[in-house]
Design a protein around this motif. Structure first.
Motif, PDB file in Angstrom:
ATOM      1  N   ILE A 354       0.819  -1.214   0.000  1.00 65.90           N
ATOM      2  CA  ILE A 354       0.000   0.000   0.000  1.00 65.90           C
ATOM      3  C   ILE A 354       0.852   1.264   0.000  1.00 65.90           C
ATOM      4  O   ILE A 354       0.371   2.362  -0.322  1.00 65.90           O
ATOM      5  CB  ILE A 354      -0.982  -0.013   1.186  1.00 65.90           C
ATOM      6  CG1 ILE A 354      -2.186   0.881   0.885  1.00 65.90           C
ATOM      7  CG2 ILE A 354      -0.291   0.349   2.487  1.00 65.90           C
ATOM      8  CD1 ILE A 354      -3.321   0.717   1.860  1.00 65.90           C
ATOM      9  N   ALA A 355       2.159   1.139   0.305  1.00 65.46           N
ATOM     10  CA  ALA A 355       3.064   2.289   0.208  1.00 65.46           C
ATOM     11  C   ALA A 355       3.101   2.851  -1.210  1.00 65.46           C
ATOM     12  O   ALA A 355       3.372   4.036  -1.413  1.00 65.46           O
ATOM     13  CB  ALA A 355       4.471   1.895   0.656  1.00 65.46           C
ATOM     14  N   ASP A 356       2.824   2.002  -2.186  1.00 65.07           N
ATOM     15  CA  ASP A 356       2.824   2.411  -3.588  1.00 65.07           C
ATOM     16  C   ASP A 356       1.429   2.758  -4.099  1.00 65.07           C
ATOM     17  O   ASP A 356       1.162   2.718  -5.307  1.00 65.07           O
ATOM     18  CB  ASP A 356       3.409   1.293  -4.456  1.00 65.07           C
ATOM     19  CG  ASP A 356       4.906   1.139  -4.278  1.00 65.07           C
ATOM     20  OD1 ASP A 356       5.572   2.127  -3.939  1.00 65.07           O
ATOM     21  OD2 ASP A 356       5.418   0.017  -4.492  1.00 65.07           O
ATOM     22  N   MET A 357       0.554   3.135  -3.190  1.00 64.71           N
ATOM     23  CA  MET A 357      -0.834   3.402  -3.547  1.00 64.71           C
ATOM     24  C   MET A 357      -0.995   4.532  -4.566  1.00 64.71           C
ATOM     25  O   MET A 357      -2.035   4.664  -5.223  1.00 64.71           O
ATOM     26  CB  MET A 357      -1.609   3.728  -2.270  1.00 64.71           C
ATOM     27  CG  MET A 357      -3.097   3.784  -2.406  1.00 64.71           C
ATOM     28  SD  MET A 357      -3.810   3.913  -0.750  1.00 64.71           S
ATOM     29  CE  MET A 357      -5.073   5.120  -1.051  1.00 64.71           C
ATOM     30  N   TRP A 358       0.042   5.329  -4.754  1.00 61.99           N
ATOM     31  CA  TRP A 358      -0.029   6.408  -5.746  1.00 61.99           C
ATOM     32  C   TRP A 358      -0.349   5.862  -7.135  1.00 61.99           C
ATOM     33  O   TRP A 358      -0.983   6.554  -7.938  1.00 61.99           O
ATOM     34  CB  TRP A 358       1.292   7.192  -5.791  1.00 61.99           C
ATOM     35  CG  TRP A 358       2.390   6.499  -6.541  1.00 61.99           C
ATOM     36  CD1 TRP A 358       3.290   5.599  -6.054  1.00 61.99           C
ATOM     37  CD2 TRP A 358       2.683   6.628  -7.943  1.00 61.99           C
ATOM     38  NE1 TRP A 358       4.121   5.158  -7.053  1.00 61.99           N
ATOM     39  CE2 TRP A 358       3.777   5.774  -8.214  1.00 61.99           C
ATOM     40  CE3 TRP A 358       2.134   7.370  -8.989  1.00 61.99           C
ATOM     41  CZ2 TRP A 358       4.323   5.649  -9.494  1.00 61.99           C
ATOM     42  CZ3 TRP A 358       2.673   7.237 -10.260  1.00 61.99           C
ATOM     43  CH2 TRP A 358       3.763   6.396 -10.494  1.00 61.99           C
ATOM     44  N   VAL A 359       0.092   4.623  -7.425  1.00 57.50           N
ATOM     45  CA  VAL A 359      -0.195   4.035  -8.733  1.00 57.50           C
ATOM     46  C   VAL A 359      -1.700   3.946  -8.939  1.00 57.50           C
ATOM     47  O   VAL A 359      -2.204   4.203 -10.041  1.00 57.50           O
ATOM     48  CB  VAL A 359       0.468   2.645  -8.857  1.00 57.50           C
ATOM     49  CG1 VAL A 359       0.062   1.979 -10.175  1.00 57.50           C
ATOM     50  CG2 VAL A 359       1.988   2.757  -8.748  1.00 57.50           C
ATOM     51  N   HIS A 360      -2.432   3.597  -7.883  1.00 58.79           N
ATOM     52  CA  HIS A 360      -3.888   3.553  -7.970  1.00 58.79           C
ATOM     53  C   HIS A 360      -4.454   4.959  -8.146  1.00 58.79           C
ATOM     54  O   HIS A 360      -5.281   5.210  -9.024  1.00 58.79           O
ATOM     55  CB  HIS A 360      -4.481   2.962  -6.691  1.00 58.79           C
ATOM     56  CG  HIS A 360      -4.035   1.581  -6.359  1.00 58.79           C
ATOM     57  ND1 HIS A 360      -4.666   0.827  -5.388  1.00 58.79           N
ATOM     58  CD2 HIS A 360      -3.036   0.804  -6.825  1.00 58.79           C
ATOM     59  CE1 HIS A 360      -4.072  -0.340  -5.289  1.00 58.79           C
ATOM     60  NE2 HIS A 360      -3.076  -0.379  -6.149  1.00 58.79           N
ATOM     61  N   GLU A 361      -4.022   5.871  -7.283  1.00 58.61           N
ATOM     62  CA  GLU A 361      -4.715   7.157  -7.172  1.00 58.61           C
ATOM     63  C   GLU A 361      -4.282   8.187  -8.200  1.00 58.61           C
ATOM     64  O   GLU A 361      -5.096   8.984  -8.660  1.00 58.61           O
ATOM     65  CB  GLU A 361      -4.547   7.718  -5.757  1.00 58.61           C
ATOM     66  CG  GLU A 361      -5.171   6.860  -4.680  1.00 58.61           C
ATOM     67  CD  GLU A 361      -6.667   6.622  -4.891  1.00 58.61           C
ATOM     68  OE1 GLU A 361      -7.294   7.299  -5.730  1.00 58.61           O
ATOM     69  OE2 GLU A 361      -7.199   5.730  -4.220  1.00 58.61           O
ATOM     70  N   GLY A 403       6.233  -2.297   4.068  1.00 58.58           N
ATOM     71  CA  GLY A 403       6.230  -3.397   5.016  1.00 58.58           C
ATOM     72  C   GLY A 403       5.487  -3.155   6.304  1.00 58.58           C
ATOM     73  O   GLY A 403       5.508  -4.006   7.201  1.00 58.58           O
ATOM     74  N   VAL A 404       4.781  -2.021   6.428  1.00 58.13           N
ATOM     75  CA  VAL A 404       4.061  -1.724   7.673  1.00 58.13           C
ATOM     76  C   VAL A 404       2.632  -1.261   7.400  1.00 58.13           C
ATOM     77  O   VAL A 404       2.002  -0.643   8.258  1.00 58.13           O
ATOM     78  CB  VAL A 404       4.815  -0.663   8.517  1.00 58.13           C
ATOM     79  CG1 VAL A 404       6.077  -1.243   9.121  1.00 58.13           C
ATOM     80  CG2 VAL A 404       5.134   0.588   7.690  1.00 58.13           C
ATOM     81  N   ASN A 405       2.139  -1.536   6.180  1.00 59.69           N
ATOM     82  CA  ASN A 405       0.778  -1.155   5.805  1.00 59.69           C
ATOM     83  C   ASN A 405       0.567   0.354   5.953  1.00 59.69           C
ATOM     84  O   ASN A 405      -0.393   0.818   6.547  1.00 59.69           O
ATOM     85  CB  ASN A 405      -0.257  -1.904   6.655  1.00 59.69           C
ATOM     86  CG  ASN A 405      -1.657  -1.803   6.076  1.00 59.69           C
ATOM     87  OD1 ASN A 405      -1.848  -2.025   4.890  1.00 59.69           O
ATOM     88  ND2 ASN A 405      -2.630  -1.479   6.902  1.00 59.69           N
ATOM     89  N   GLN A 406       1.483   1.114   5.365  1.00 57.87           N
ATOM     90  CA  GLN A 406       1.430   2.573   5.484  1.00 57.87           C
ATOM     91  C   GLN A 406       1.608   3.222   4.123  1.00 57.87           C
ATOM     92  O   GLN A 406       2.605   3.006   3.435  1.00 57.87           O
ATOM     93  CB  GLN A 406       2.528   3.068   6.431  1.00 57.87           C
ATOM     94  CG  GLN A 406       2.539   4.582   6.619  1.00 57.87           C
ATOM     95  CD  GLN A 406       1.331   5.102   7.388  1.00 57.87           C
ATOM     96  OE1 GLN A 406       0.715   4.353   8.132  1.00 57.87           O
ATOM     97  NE2 GLN A 406       1.007   6.363   7.217  1.00 57.87           N
ATOM     98  N   GLU A 407       0.630   4.009   3.707  1.00 56.04           N
ATOM     99  CA  GLU A 407       0.704   4.730   2.455  1.00 56.04           C
ATOM    100  C   GLU A 407       1.350   6.089   2.664  1.00 56.04           C
ATOM    101  O   GLU A 407       1.618   6.495   3.787  1.00 56.04           O
ATOM    102  CB  GLU A 407      -0.689   4.883   1.843  1.00 56.04           C
ATOM    103  CG  GLU A 407      -1.605   5.805   2.595  1.00 56.04           C
ATOM    104  CD  GLU A 407      -1.811   5.388   4.034  1.00 56.04           C
ATOM    105  OE1 GLU A 407      -1.653   6.264   4.895  1.00 56.04           O
ATOM    106  OE2 GLU A 407      -2.114   4.227   4.303  1.00 56.04           O
TER     107      GLU A 407
END
Length: 552
Positions: A354-361, A403-407
């Motif tokens: 989810i750290a790479d959530m920018w790809v989604h948004e 690795g810590v579920n942090q965006e």
């Protein structure tokens, strides 16, 4: 929405999105965070192939009970594995080959021990039986959990939204984005006077002896567990078809009965034009086998795969407002367009962490501009992209901690969209840009990816060196500054940036009425400029999201 629009919280406290479950700027992490966010050997030892989630929802008592069957392939020899279930939910038993397996719990992790080694390459299954009162969201979808509410007529209206917060908040699962289940049966039992909608296609309903009806939905495509959902209420249902790139795509619409007269014309205005636009830019809708559904939800919205959650009250814009301030944001229903855009970026292409959530948004936020362009032209799209910059905070980097579920920062929406727009300007060929967007969805079809894979693909296909551009906009807080000075027809210029030797090309006014490329570096350069251009009238192309500064 992937939890819609954090950056507006500071601007529109009462009307704006993001999640209390996401984008909290957390700096210290616990073992529980690591257990959730890290793909440890106890999780990587098995690859999920199939789930059968079978849940009964007791609405008056806000209680859920049921089971989830895990079918998996062992990726290595192991005796012990981890799955996830929030600690407030009870594991009643775990069955394997007809016998109960021993297990231990640590925070929201559950460790299961098998009687013998599970051998690499073998396919096995176990079933977790569980029950309890799930976490109830206080401000959905920005904090995660169940929503037990009522429609305007007082009928029960129930759903769940859990991105970031965790699918394991309501069902046992391997709660890590990197492993999408290949297919899934979702069986939800609800009081028989209500309807229930989930992802995929409805196989059948089964009457239960206790006044409940079970709805069985089959998802034929890979799905990430945060997208698995339920909607329960008094619904109206109608269908349509869209003649798409892969043939006839089934369209299913579910609105509350009391809102159906509003919903039908409102959704008709956007859905087919949206699909036409997005198939043009991104390629075929990724889930033809499961169809497209738009479902009214008791929260603002979420990109639940093949069952998109809608809660924008049938208004244009974002709850009646224009996020861009350009006027173009009131030409479409933000939730319909944004959440549907995630079917390509977020659901088809999903990040492993989810750290790479920018790809989604970032790409989905840009889909709003592309829809605007399809409807109203390129100038309108540019105005929309430039307008949403007012929501950027430049607070922390867009990429989060791994690795810590942090965006990362909520700037992944608006700043991210502007990064995509900059890349489009640098490519300087809209057909190639479109081929790259379509190529991403084809190359990473139904896949989980990393930022590096996306960056490398765009750089390779464009033929451009983009690593410093990605670094500046994704891994640093500030946007680059173009420092300049004009004297006697000579422009002196350089970049001020965090990235060493930053050298992004940019278009500027070298003569009145047009923009031309220059290639600044972090060292001073000079070029001839029309004497009609002064320090005051000099400007970069507004399609580039940068700042300018007159040198002393």
């Amino acid at each position: 929405m992937k939890i819609l629009l954090y950056s507006l919280m500071a601007l529109l406290l009462c009307v704006t999105p993001t999640s209390a479950q996401l984008m909290q700027g957390k700096n210290q992490f616990s073992k529980a965070d690591t257990l959730r966010g890290t793909l440890t050997p106890l999780r990587s030892c098995y690859d999920i192939n199939y789930y059968h989630l079978d849940v009964k929802i007791d609405i008056p008592n806000k209680f859920i009970s049921g089971s989830n069957e895990f079918k998996f392939t062992a990726t290595q020899n192991f005796r012990k594995l981890q799955f996830d279930l929030f600690a407030n939910l009870k594991v009643d038993k775990i069955l394997y080959l007809g016998k109960e397996l021993p297990f231990k719990r640590e925070f929201n992790a559950v460790y299961v021990t098998f009687p013998n080694d599970v051998i690499k390459g073998t396919k096995e299954s176990f079933t977790v039986h569980y029950s309890g009162n799930p976490v109830i969201a206080k401000n959905p979808p920005w904090d995660g959990g169940f929503i037990f509410s009522n429609d305007k007529s007082g009928n029960p209206w129930v759903s769940v939204a859990c991105q970031g917060f965790g699918a394991s908040s309501w069902w046992p699962t391997k709660d890590h984005q990197s492993d999408e289940v290949d297919s899934m049966l979702i069986s939800i039992s609800v009081p028989k006077d209500l309807q229930e909608i989930s992802n995929g296609r409805l196989r059948n309903t089964v009457e239960k002896p206790d006044g409940y009806r079970q709805y069985n939905w089959f998802v034929a495509n890979p799905i990430n567990n945060y997208n698995v959902t339920t909607y329960i209420g008094k619904y109206s249902h109608w269908t349509d078809q869209y003649a798409g790139e892969k043939g006839k795509l089934s369209l299913d619409f579910w609105s509350l009965k009391e809102d159906s007269t509003l919903a039908r014309p409102h959704w008709d205005a956007d859905v087919k034009p949206m699909l036409k636009s997005f198939e043009y830019w991104f390629g075929p809708y990724p889930f033809y086998e499961d169809g497209y559904k738009l479902v009214q939800a008791p929260h603002l919205g979420m990109e639940h795969q093949s069952a998109v959650a809608y809660g924008n009250n049938f208004k244009m814009g974002y709850m009646g407002s224009d996020l861009s301030g350009s006027g173009w944001g009131l030409k479409f229903d933000f939730i319909t367009i944004h959440e549907s855009g995630h079917e390509w970026f977020g659901n088809n292409i999903t990040t492993k962490d989810i750290a790479d959530m920018w790809v989604h948004e970032a790409f989905t936020n840009y889909s709003e501009a592309l829809f605007t362009e399809s409807a109203s032209g390129e100038d309108a799209a540019s105005a929309y992209v430039v307008g949403i910059r007012k929501n950027v905070k430049n607070d922390i980097p867009i990429i989060g901690k791994y690795g810590v579920n942090q965006e990362g920062s909520g700037d992944m929406y608006y700043k991210g969209a502007n990064l995509v727009h900059i890349i489009r300007q640098l490519i300087n060929n809209d057909e190639k840009f479109r081929e790259i967007l379509r190529g991403l969805n084809k190359t990473f079809y139904h896949s989980t990816v990393s930022t590096k894979q996306v960056e490398d693909y765009i750089a390779t296909q464009s033929g451009l060196k983009l690593n410093k551009v990605f670094d500046q906009y994704l891994r640093h807080t500030q946007i680059p500054v173009l420092e300049y000075q004009i004297n006697d027809g000579v422009l002196k210029y350089r970049w001020i940036a965090d990235v060493k030797d930053f050298d992004m090309p940019v278009k500027v006014t070298l003569k009145p009425g047009s923009f031309s490329f220059i290639t600044p570096s972090t060292h001073w350069k000079t070029t001839a400029i029309d004497k009609a251009i002064s320090n005051e009238s000099f400007k970069p192309d507004p399609n580039f999201y940068i700042n300018k500064k007159l040198a002393n």
